[in-house]
Scaffold this motif. Structure first.
Motif, PDB file in Angstrom:
ATOM      1  N   ALA A 166      29.784  78.056  31.273  1.00  0.00           N
ATOM      2  CA  ALA A 166      29.998  79.068  32.361  1.00  0.00           C
ATOM      3  C   ALA A 166      30.683  79.934  31.959  1.00  0.00           C
ATOM      4  O   ALA A 166      30.517  81.389  32.003  1.00  0.00           O
ATOM      5  CB  ALA A 166      30.354  78.485  33.592  1.00  0.00           C
ATOM      6  N   LEU A 167      31.821  79.880  30.985  1.00  0.00           N
ATOM      7  CA  LEU A 167      32.787  80.904  30.502  1.00  0.00           C
ATOM      8  C   LEU A 167      31.909  81.937  29.329  1.00  0.00           C
ATOM      9  O   LEU A 167      31.941  82.996  29.144  1.00  0.00           O
ATOM     10  CB  LEU A 167      33.887  80.137  29.878  1.00  0.00           C
ATOM     11  CG  LEU A 167      35.064  81.268  29.116  1.00  0.00           C
ATOM     12  CD1 LEU A 167      35.414  82.002  30.145  1.00  0.00           C
ATOM     13  CD2 LEU A 167      36.015  80.311  28.769  1.00  0.00           C
ATOM     14  N   LEU A 168      30.944  80.938  28.644  1.00  0.00           N
ATOM     15  CA  LEU A 168      30.087  81.817  27.763  1.00  0.00           C
ATOM     16  C   LEU A 168      29.160  82.931  28.448  1.00  0.00           C
ATOM     17  O   LEU A 168      29.078  83.776  27.892  1.00  0.00           O
ATOM     18  CB  LEU A 168      29.440  80.943  26.606  1.00  0.00           C
ATOM     19  CG  LEU A 168      30.049  80.102  25.690  1.00  0.00           C
ATOM     20  CD1 LEU A 168      29.197  79.057  25.108  1.00  0.00           C
ATOM     21  CD2 LEU A 168      30.567  81.179  24.537  1.00  0.00           C
ATOM     22  N   VAL A 169      28.577  82.406  29.390  1.00  0.00           N
ATOM     23  CA  VAL A 169      27.675  83.308  30.315  1.00  0.00           C
ATOM     24  C   VAL A 169      28.631  84.285  30.779  1.00  0.00           C
ATOM     25  O   VAL A 169      28.313  85.601  30.735  1.00  0.00           O
ATOM     26  CB  VAL A 169      27.081  82.681  31.563  1.00  0.00           C
ATOM     27  CG1 VAL A 169      26.309  83.518  32.316  1.00  0.00           C
ATOM     28  CG2 VAL A 169      26.090  81.528  31.000  1.00  0.00           C
ATOM     29  N   CYS A 170      29.919  84.448  31.031  1.00  0.00           N
ATOM     30  CA  CYS A 170      30.832  85.373  31.830  1.00  0.00           C
ATOM     31  C   CYS A 170      31.001  86.336  30.602  1.00  0.00           C
ATOM     32  O   CYS A 170      31.250  87.407  30.875  1.00  0.00           O
ATOM     33  CB  CYS A 170      32.173  84.603  32.339  1.00  0.00           C
ATOM     34  SG  CYS A 170      33.526  85.638  32.583  1.00  0.00           S
ATOM     35  N   LEU A 171      31.437  85.809  29.560  1.00  0.00           N
ATOM     36  CA  LEU A 171      31.955  86.666  28.362  1.00  0.00           C
ATOM     37  C   LEU A 171      30.507  87.413  27.761  1.00  0.00           C
ATOM     38  O   LEU A 171      30.776  88.783  27.608  1.00  0.00           O
ATOM     39  CB  LEU A 171      32.251  85.678  26.969  1.00  0.00           C
ATOM     40  CG  LEU A 171      33.684  85.183  27.151  1.00  0.00           C
ATOM     41  CD1 LEU A 171      33.783  84.239  26.254  1.00  0.00           C
ATOM     42  CD2 LEU A 171      34.731  85.921  27.531  1.00  0.00           C
ATOM     43  N   GLU A 172      29.317  86.809  28.124  1.00  0.00           N
ATOM     44  CA  GLU A 172      28.038  87.762  27.599  1.00  0.00           C
ATOM     45  C   GLU A 172      27.852  88.732  28.499  1.00  0.00           C
ATOM     46  O   GLU A 172      27.708  89.856  28.287  1.00  0.00           O
ATOM     47  CB  GLU A 172      26.986  86.776  27.557  1.00  0.00           C
ATOM     48  CG  GLU A 172      25.714  87.466  27.177  1.00  0.00           C
ATOM     49  CD  GLU A 172      24.477  86.645  26.965  1.00  0.00           C
ATOM     50  OE1 GLU A 172      23.514  87.074  26.325  1.00  0.00           O
ATOM     51  OE2 GLU A 172      24.836  85.306  27.017  1.00  0.00           O
ATOM     52  N   HIS A 173      28.008  88.459  29.858  1.00  0.00           N
ATOM     53  CA  HIS A 173      27.968  89.706  30.870  1.00  0.00           C
ATOM     54  C   HIS A 173      29.172  90.620  30.627  1.00  0.00           C
ATOM     55  O   HIS A 173      28.774  91.809  30.837  1.00  0.00           O
ATOM     56  CB  HIS A 173      27.821  88.746  32.448  1.00  0.00           C
ATOM     57  CG  HIS A 173      26.772  88.298  32.811  1.00  0.00           C
ATOM     58  ND1 HIS A 173      25.581  88.835  33.311  1.00  0.00           N
ATOM     59  CD2 HIS A 173      26.485  86.832  32.629  1.00  0.00           C
ATOM     60  CE1 HIS A 173      24.687  87.925  33.341  1.00  0.00           C
ATOM     61  NE2 HIS A 173      25.051  86.673  33.027  1.00  0.00           N
ATOM     62  N   GLU A 174      30.105  90.439  30.711  1.00  0.00           N
ATOM     63  CA  GLU A 174      31.243  91.171  30.265  1.00  0.00           C
ATOM     64  C   GLU A 174      31.142  92.244  29.127  1.00  0.00           C
ATOM     65  O   GLU A 174      31.320  93.061  29.230  1.00  0.00           O
ATOM     66  CB  GLU A 174      32.592  90.694  30.333  1.00  0.00           C
ATOM     67  CG  GLU A 174      33.685  91.471  30.364  1.00  0.00           C
ATOM     68  CD  GLU A 174      33.716  92.415  31.308  1.00  0.00           C
ATOM     69  OE1 GLU A 174      34.673  93.282  31.397  1.00  0.00           O
ATOM     70  OE2 GLU A 174      33.267  92.231  32.485  1.00  0.00           O
ATOM     71  N   GLY A 175      30.623  91.482  27.953  1.00  0.00           N
ATOM     72  CA  GLY A 175      30.426  92.213  26.617  1.00  0.00           C
ATOM     73  C   GLY A 175      29.118  93.084  26.945  1.00  0.00           C
ATOM     74  O   GLY A 175      29.326  94.308  26.495  1.00  0.00           O
ATOM     75  N   LEU A 176      28.214  92.790  27.912  1.00  0.00           N
ATOM     76  CA  LEU A 176      27.204  93.715  28.046  1.00  0.00           C
ATOM     77  C   LEU A 176      27.502  95.076  28.771  1.00  0.00           C
ATOM     78  O   LEU A 176      27.098  96.127  28.765  1.00  0.00           O
ATOM     79  CB  LEU A 176      25.793  93.027  28.983  1.00  0.00           C
ATOM     80  CG  LEU A 176      25.041  91.868  27.710  1.00  0.00           C
ATOM     81  CD1 LEU A 176      24.043  91.067  28.754  1.00  0.00           C
ATOM     82  CD2 LEU A 176      24.416  92.575  26.633  1.00  0.00           C
ATOM     83  N   ARG A 177      28.407  94.643  29.899  1.00  0.00           N
ATOM     84  CA  ARG A 177      28.798  95.691  30.508  1.00  0.00           C
ATOM     85  C   ARG A 177      29.702  96.468  29.829  1.00  0.00           C
ATOM     86  O   ARG A 177      29.513  97.982  29.995  1.00  0.00           O
ATOM     87  CB  ARG A 177      29.744  95.200  31.967  1.00  0.00           C
ATOM     88  CG  ARG A 177      30.465  96.270  32.854  1.00  0.00           C
ATOM     89  CD  ARG A 177      31.335  95.509  33.536  1.00  0.00           C
ATOM     90  NE  ARG A 177      32.591  95.285  33.031  1.00  0.00           N
ATOM     91  CZ  ARG A 177      33.558  96.178  32.777  1.00  0.00           C
ATOM     92  NH1 ARG A 177      33.506  97.367  32.967  1.00  0.00           N
ATOM     93  NH2 ARG A 177      34.722  95.722  31.884  1.00  0.00           N
ATOM     94  N   LEU A 178      30.525  96.099  28.641  1.00  0.00           N
ATOM     95  CA  LEU A 178      31.340  97.046  28.265  1.00  0.00           C
ATOM     96  C   LEU A 178      30.520  97.883  26.958  1.00  0.00           C
ATOM     97  O   LEU A 178      30.879  98.890  26.806  1.00  0.00           O
ATOM     98  CB  LEU A 178      32.405  96.068  27.512  1.00  0.00           C
ATOM     99  CG  LEU A 178      33.439  95.470  28.437  1.00  0.00           C
ATOM    100  CD1 LEU A 178      34.182  94.570  27.462  1.00  0.00           C
ATOM    101  CD2 LEU A 178      34.450  96.609  28.725  1.00  0.00           C
ATOM    102  N   ARG A 179      29.469  97.087  26.615  1.00  0.00           N
ATOM    103  CA  ARG A 179      28.394  97.839  25.750  1.00  0.00           C
ATOM    104  C   ARG A 179      27.867  98.929  26.247  1.00  0.00           C
ATOM    105  O   ARG A 179      27.587 100.221  26.037  1.00  0.00           O
ATOM    106  CB  ARG A 179      27.461  97.003  25.097  1.00  0.00           C
ATOM    107  CG  ARG A 179      28.247  96.094  24.050  1.00  0.00           C
ATOM    108  CD  ARG A 179      28.541  96.824  22.703  1.00  0.00           C
ATOM    109  NE  ARG A 179      27.249  97.411  22.158  1.00  0.00           N
ATOM    110  CZ  ARG A 179      27.165  98.656  21.649  1.00  0.00           C
ATOM    111  NH1 ARG A 179      28.154  99.343  21.719  1.00  0.00           N
ATOM    112  NH2 ARG A 179      26.006  98.913  21.075  1.00  0.00           N
ATOM    113  N   ALA A 180      27.465  99.094  27.452  1.00  0.00           N
ATOM    114  CA  ALA A 180      26.838  99.909  28.514  1.00  0.00           C
ATOM    115  C   ALA A 180      27.945 100.963  28.809  1.00  0.00           C
ATOM    116  O   ALA A 180      27.835 102.157  28.601  1.00  0.00           O
ATOM    117  CB  ALA A 180      26.357  99.310  29.685  1.00  0.00           C
ATOM    118  N   ALA A 181      29.381 100.478  28.919  1.00  0.00           N
ATOM    119  CA  ALA A 181      30.291 101.736  29.207  1.00  0.00           C
ATOM    120  C   ALA A 181      30.377 102.380  27.904  1.00  0.00           C
ATOM    121  O   ALA A 181      30.683 103.623  28.035  1.00  0.00           O
ATOM    122  CB  ALA A 181      31.634 101.011  29.467  1.00  0.00           C
TER     123      ALA A 181
END
Length: 147
Positions: A112-127
């Motif tokens: 679950a934490l890996l999924v969280c990190l992936e989503h956050e990473g994608l949000r940051l790359r979009a930013a």
């Protein structure tokens, strides 16, 4: 990692060129990747909206510095560095979470934490992509729609 939705760069036109005139007249929400909460470049009030959006990407204490609101170019530069550091932190966390936390978290939590990190990473790359567009607009580049 975190580059699933790589977007091709947006072409820009120099101010005063024929492409700049058509782009300024026809854009409604900015180029692809432009921040949702920010009006497109050239619209009245877009720079204060950019400053507010950029400050949301930075630590809260940055709001206390008037120089960052007065100079959105400096704020965009600083926000880009800050978000870049966050992306690197997400990548490091993604690489090491299984080793660092496997023994202290309950079963299933790491996934679950890996999924969280992936989503956050994608949000940051979009930013990151949005900040690049904002910096180009602050530099005076005009976005040209692709056919």
């Amino acid at each position: 990692m975190f580059d699933h939705a790589a977007v091709p760069p947006v072409r820009t036109a120099m101010p005063g060129s024929p492409g700049a005139r058509t782009a300024a007249a026809g854009t409604k929400g900015g180029p692809p990747g432009w921040p949702d909460r920010v009006p497109p470049p050239g619209v009245r009030g877009w720079q204060p909206a950019v400053a507010s959006w950029l400050l949301d990407l930075c630590p809260p204490d940055y709001r206390g510095h008037a120089v960052l609101r007065r100079h959105p170019v400096a704020l965009a530069w600083l926000a880009e560095l800050h978000v870049q550091a966050q992306v690197e932190a997400m990548r490091q966390a993604y690489r090491t979470v299984r080793v660092d936390l496997a023994e202290v978290l309950p079963d299933g939590t790491i996934d679950a934490l890996l999924v969280c990190l992936e989503h956050e990473g994608l949000r940051l790359r979009a930013a990151q992509r949005s900040i690049v567009l904002v910096r180009e607009a602050l530099d005076g580049n005009v976005f040209v729609e692709r056919l």
